[in-house]
Design an enzyme around this catalytic site. Structure first.
Site, PDB file in Angstrom:
ATOM      1  N   GLU A  37      17.157 -43.249  58.833  1.00  0.00           N
ATOM      2  CA  GLU A  37      16.765 -41.956  59.377  1.00  0.00           C
ATOM      3  C   GLU A  37      15.646 -42.232  60.382  1.00  0.00           C
ATOM      4  OE1 GLU A  37      15.264 -39.021  56.580  1.00  0.00           O
ATOM      5  OE2 GLU A  37      14.897 -37.617  58.230  1.00  0.00           O
ATOM      6  N   ARG A 262      16.629 -51.623  45.323  1.00  0.00           N
ATOM      7  CA  ARG A 262      15.794 -51.679  46.505  1.00  0.00           C
ATOM      8  C   ARG A 262      14.723 -52.747  46.335  1.00  0.00           C
ATOM      9  NH1 ARG A 262      12.942 -47.675  48.820  1.00  0.00           N
ATOM     10  NH2 ARG A 262      14.700 -46.294  48.664  1.00  0.00           N
ATOM     11  N   LYS A 272       8.080 -44.232  53.548  1.00  0.00           N
ATOM     12  CA  LYS A 272       7.761 -43.871  54.930  1.00  0.00           C
ATOM     13  C   LYS A 272       6.711 -42.771  54.988  1.00  0.00           C
ATOM     14  CE  LYS A 272      12.166 -44.138  56.465  1.00  0.00           C
ATOM     15  NZ  LYS A 272      13.297 -43.855  57.365  1.00  0.00           N
TER      16      LYS A 272
HETATM   17  P1  ATP Z   1      11.921 -43.614  52.476  1.00  0.00           P
HETATM   18  O1  ATP Z   1      12.453 -43.230  51.132  1.00  0.00           O
HETATM   19  O2  ATP Z   1      10.682 -44.405  52.441  1.00  0.00           O
HETATM   20  O3  ATP Z   1      11.859 -42.484  53.451  1.00  0.00           O
HETATM   21  P2  ATP Z   1      14.546 -44.307  53.153  1.00  0.00           P
HETATM   22  O4  ATP Z   1      15.248 -45.164  52.178  1.00  0.00           O
HETATM   23  O5  ATP Z   1      14.836 -42.870  53.069  1.00  0.00           O
HETATM   24  O6  ATP Z   1      12.995 -44.618  53.069  1.00  0.00           O
HETATM   25  P3  ATP Z   1      16.161 -44.696  55.421  1.00  0.00           P
HETATM   26  O7  ATP Z   1      15.813 -44.680  56.845  1.00  0.00           O
HETATM   27  O8  ATP Z   1      17.008 -43.598  54.905  1.00  0.00           O
HETATM   28  O9  ATP Z   1      14.796 -44.766  54.630  1.00  0.00           O
HETATM   29  O10 ATP Z   1      16.788 -46.088  54.998  1.00  0.00           O
HETATM   30  C1  ATP Z   1      17.848 -46.693  55.677  1.00  0.00           C
HETATM   31  C2  ATP Z   1      18.534 -47.664  54.777  1.00  0.00           C
HETATM   32  O11 ATP Z   1      17.618 -48.642  54.309  1.00  0.00           O
HETATM   33  C3  ATP Z   1      19.098 -46.983  53.561  1.00  0.00           C
HETATM   34  O12 ATP Z   1      20.434 -47.426  53.389  1.00  0.00           O
HETATM   35  C4  ATP Z   1      18.249 -47.433  52.428  1.00  0.00           C
HETATM   36  O13 ATP Z   1      18.978 -47.567  51.256  1.00  0.00           O
HETATM   37  C5  ATP Z   1      17.718 -48.777  52.917  1.00  0.00           C
HETATM   38  N1  ATP Z   1      16.410 -49.048  52.338  1.00  0.00           N
HETATM   39  C6  ATP Z   1      15.291 -48.307  52.457  1.00  0.00           C
HETATM   40  N2  ATP Z   1      14.279 -48.819  51.739  1.00  0.00           N
HETATM   41  C7  ATP Z   1      14.762 -49.935  51.144  1.00  0.00           C
HETATM   42  C8  ATP Z   1      14.216 -50.915  50.260  1.00  0.00           C
HETATM   43  N3  ATP Z   1      12.952 -50.844  49.839  1.00  0.00           N
HETATM   44  N4  ATP Z   1      15.019 -51.923  49.853  1.00  0.00           N
HETATM   45  C9  ATP Z   1      16.283 -52.001  50.279  1.00  0.00           C
HETATM   46  N5  ATP Z   1      16.864 -51.118  51.100  1.00  0.00           N
HETATM   47  C10 ATP Z   1      16.128 -50.088  51.529  1.00  0.00           C
HETATM   48 MG    MG Z   2      16.908 -42.235  53.151  1.00  0.00          MG
END
Ligand code: ATP
Ligand code: MG
Length: 558
Positions: A37, A262, A272
């Site tokens: 995102e 994760r 984030k």
């Molecule tokens: P946040 O929850 O901090 O906003 P997010 O997971 O919503 O982060 P996205 O931009 O939606 O952020 O993530 C893009 C991709 O990265 C998703 O497929 C997510 O599963 C993966 N991702 C995010 N954080 C991690 C992590 N700590 N370990 C592995 N994959 C991750």
């Molecule tokens: Mg997400």
């Protein structure tokens, strides 16, 4: 197959894809995607997902789409879209022309919603957000049906159209899936599909004032793109039945969702929301502050893409949440930099040394190897003269037993140059040590004594008249506790390591470093790995960031 009973292993996703290919599933194609995102910069957790998705696609001759899941206009911006592309490329992955945006599917998603309404599977609700929450029930109690749940298809179609046309204010109505308010899975209790948001979208501008929820957009976007293996983190396991429900109702192609654990990393935060807080509250110097766990921060700090990819491979892929120690990442960085970075000499806290028996005005140049094990990396010229700087720490007036460096009356080797002996300590008016008076032995040129006498210490040095005077920033871990966001009582912001940044402004570096290009990396002998800062360096005047110390100073056994 249920993913919950698969055996956790470092490569269970690999095995699963290999098995699908053997069974001829998906006509032998592998299509993955990385779906960020655009509401912040990418962090090291995203790197794990990027390496997995792009890595698996490459391994099996497939493709990996870069898709922006841009369904929330309030938080998303073009600058994040650009930063994310830069970071994915920097990590070493290419999406070619497979770059997509969920917002490109808004029309299609709307049509899907209309179809669900027509089939009695969706309705426009007028409960407030608060009411929707209370009607939802709890994990132990079923929810209640909304009084608007049984509107006619015509009424729902009319209302959705008017929502789209902008007739209603934000929050006054939502479109919900009509599933089961008593489902043990909360995600199936009539989840919201669309909300009204009169907000400008970074790509669609003001064309829309209703936006699909992530859960209504994500699975369908995968399906539209022909994604075969939709790899996501474990918290989406409970959403899978909902994604399946939408896809089954819509009778569209079915991607296979696979969940993995994760990455959690000690001594940092990765949400984030928190990273954005650190930036907007000015606790760090932007998203690319070298202490941030963002890829932009790590790049600026001097981490290499290869080190990050190695790290992602080393930690493996599992099915249960666990923590990885920050030391593992730092070790990957050291390993790579030890191989690849040229050596140089830099004095961070200078102490002047005058070599009394060295002729005034004389300058010698020593050819020093750029890498002790790699002659192919060549040599460089390092000037030597009567006045040099050494590290303040490398001298002690009253040395304890195990101190083998310079002390009054004692001899030490200057790396690649001569032995010097300390003859006198000169003090300033405050009684502080101002400089050392030393003598050198001309017979020890190159670092060995013909009479076979040994010195126990070798220290680094820089010729005073030739040195580049510049700033060096010593970066360390941003937090001084392993799990800064671990307990709810204490604000993670109170756990910022006060020593995470030290600026040293009058460092003396060997003159060859004046030419260091922004972003170039070195090992400063005996000190650590350093990188010319890409923002604040000027031509001929680089400033340096410490990437890593030579050894782990955080773990007890380091
Ligand atoms: P946040 O929850 O901090 O906003 P997010 O997971 O919503 O982060 P996205 O931009 O939606 O952020 O993530 C893009 C991709 O990265 C998703 O497929 C997510 O599963 C993966 N991702 C995010 N954080 C991690 C992590 N700590 N370990 C592995 N994959 C991750
Ligand atoms: Mg997400």
């Amino acid at each position: 197959m249920s993913t919950t009973d698969s055996t956790p292993s470092a490569n269970f996703i690999r095995n699963l894809i290999a098995a699908d290919l053997r069974d001829g599933k998906n006509d032998g194609r592998v299509v993955t995607r990385f779906p960020p995102e655009p509401n912040g910069f990418l962090h090291i957790g995203h790197a794990k997902s990027i390496c997995l998705n792009f890595g698996l696609a490459a391994e099996y001759g497939g493709v990996c789409n870069l898709r922006f899941d841009d369904t929330n206009p309030v938080k998303e911006e073009d600058k994040y879209v650009e930063a994310i592309q830069e970071d994915v490329s920097w990590l070493g992955f290419a999406w070619g022309d497979h770059i997509f945006y969920a917002s490109d599917y808004f029309e299609q998603l709307y049509e899907f919603a209309v179809r669900l309404i027509r089939e009695g599977r969706a309705y426009v609700d007028e409960l407030t957000a608060e009411e929707i929450r209370s009607y939802r029930g709890t994990l132990t109690e079923p929810g209640k049906n909304s009084p608007y749940r049984d509107r006619s298809v015509e009424e729902n179609l009319d209302l959705l159209e008017r929502m789209r046309a902008g007739e209603f204010p934000d929050g006054s109505r939502v479109l919900r899936a009509r599933i089961d308010m008593a489902s043990p899975n909360m995600n199936l209790r009539d989840p919201v599909m669309y909300r009204i948001l009169h907000a400008e979208h970074h790509r669609t501008g003001d064309r829309w004032c209703i936006y699909p929820m992530y859960d209504f957009a994500h699975g369908q976007s995968d399906s539209i793109e022909g994604v075969t293996h939709s790899i996501c983190t474990l918290e989406f396991e409970d959403h899978r039945p909902l994604y399946d429900w939408f896809i089954d109702q819509l009778e569209i192609r079915h991607p296979q969702q696979i969940e993995f654990a994760r990455l959690n990393l000690t001594y940092t935060v990765m949400s984030k929301r928190r990273l954005l807080e650190l930036v907007t509250e000015g606790r760090v110097d932007g998203w690319d502050d070298p202490r941030m766990p963002t890829l932009a921060g790590m790049r600026r700090r001097g981490y290499t893409p290869a080190a990050i990819r190695n790290f992602c491979e080393r930690i493996g892929v599992g099915k249960s949440d666990s923590w990885i120690d920050m030391g593992v990442l730092e070790d990957c960085v050291r390993e790579d930099l030890n191989e690849s970075s040229p050596r140089a000499m830099a004095v961070l806290r200078p102490l002047k040394v005058v070599i009394e028996n060295y002729p005034e005005g004389k300058v010698e140049e020593f050819d020093l190897p750029n890498h002790p094990q790699k002659p192919e990396m060549g040599t460089r010229k390092v000037p030597f003269s009567r006045e040099i700087y050494i590290e303040t720490d490398d001298f002690m007036e009253e040395p304890p037993k195990k101190f083998f460096r310079l002390a009054p009356g004692r001899e030490v080797r200057l790396r690649g140059a001569y032995f010097i002996r300390c003859e006198e300590v000169v003090r300033d008016q405050e009684g502080e040590i101002a400089e050392l008076r030393c003598t050198y032995d001309p017979e020890t040129r190159g670092g060995g004594a013909p009479d076979g006498r040994k010195v126990k210490g070798t220290i680094h040095w820089v010729s005073a008249g030739h040195a580049l005077e510049t700033e060096v920033r010593l970066y360390d871990r941003l937090f001084d506790q392993a799990n800064p966001a671990g307990d709810k009582e204490t604000d993670y912001r109170t756990r910022i390591n006060p020593d995470s940044l030290q600026r040293l402004t009058s460092c003396r570096l060997e003159p060859s470093l004046a030419e260091a290009a922004p972003g170039s990396r070195y090992q400063f002998e005996r000190l650590g790995y350093f990188c010319a800062d890409s923002m604040d360096s000027a031509p001929g005047a680089p400033v340096f960031n410490r990437t890593a110390t030579l050894r782990d100073s955080w773990s007890g056994n380091g």
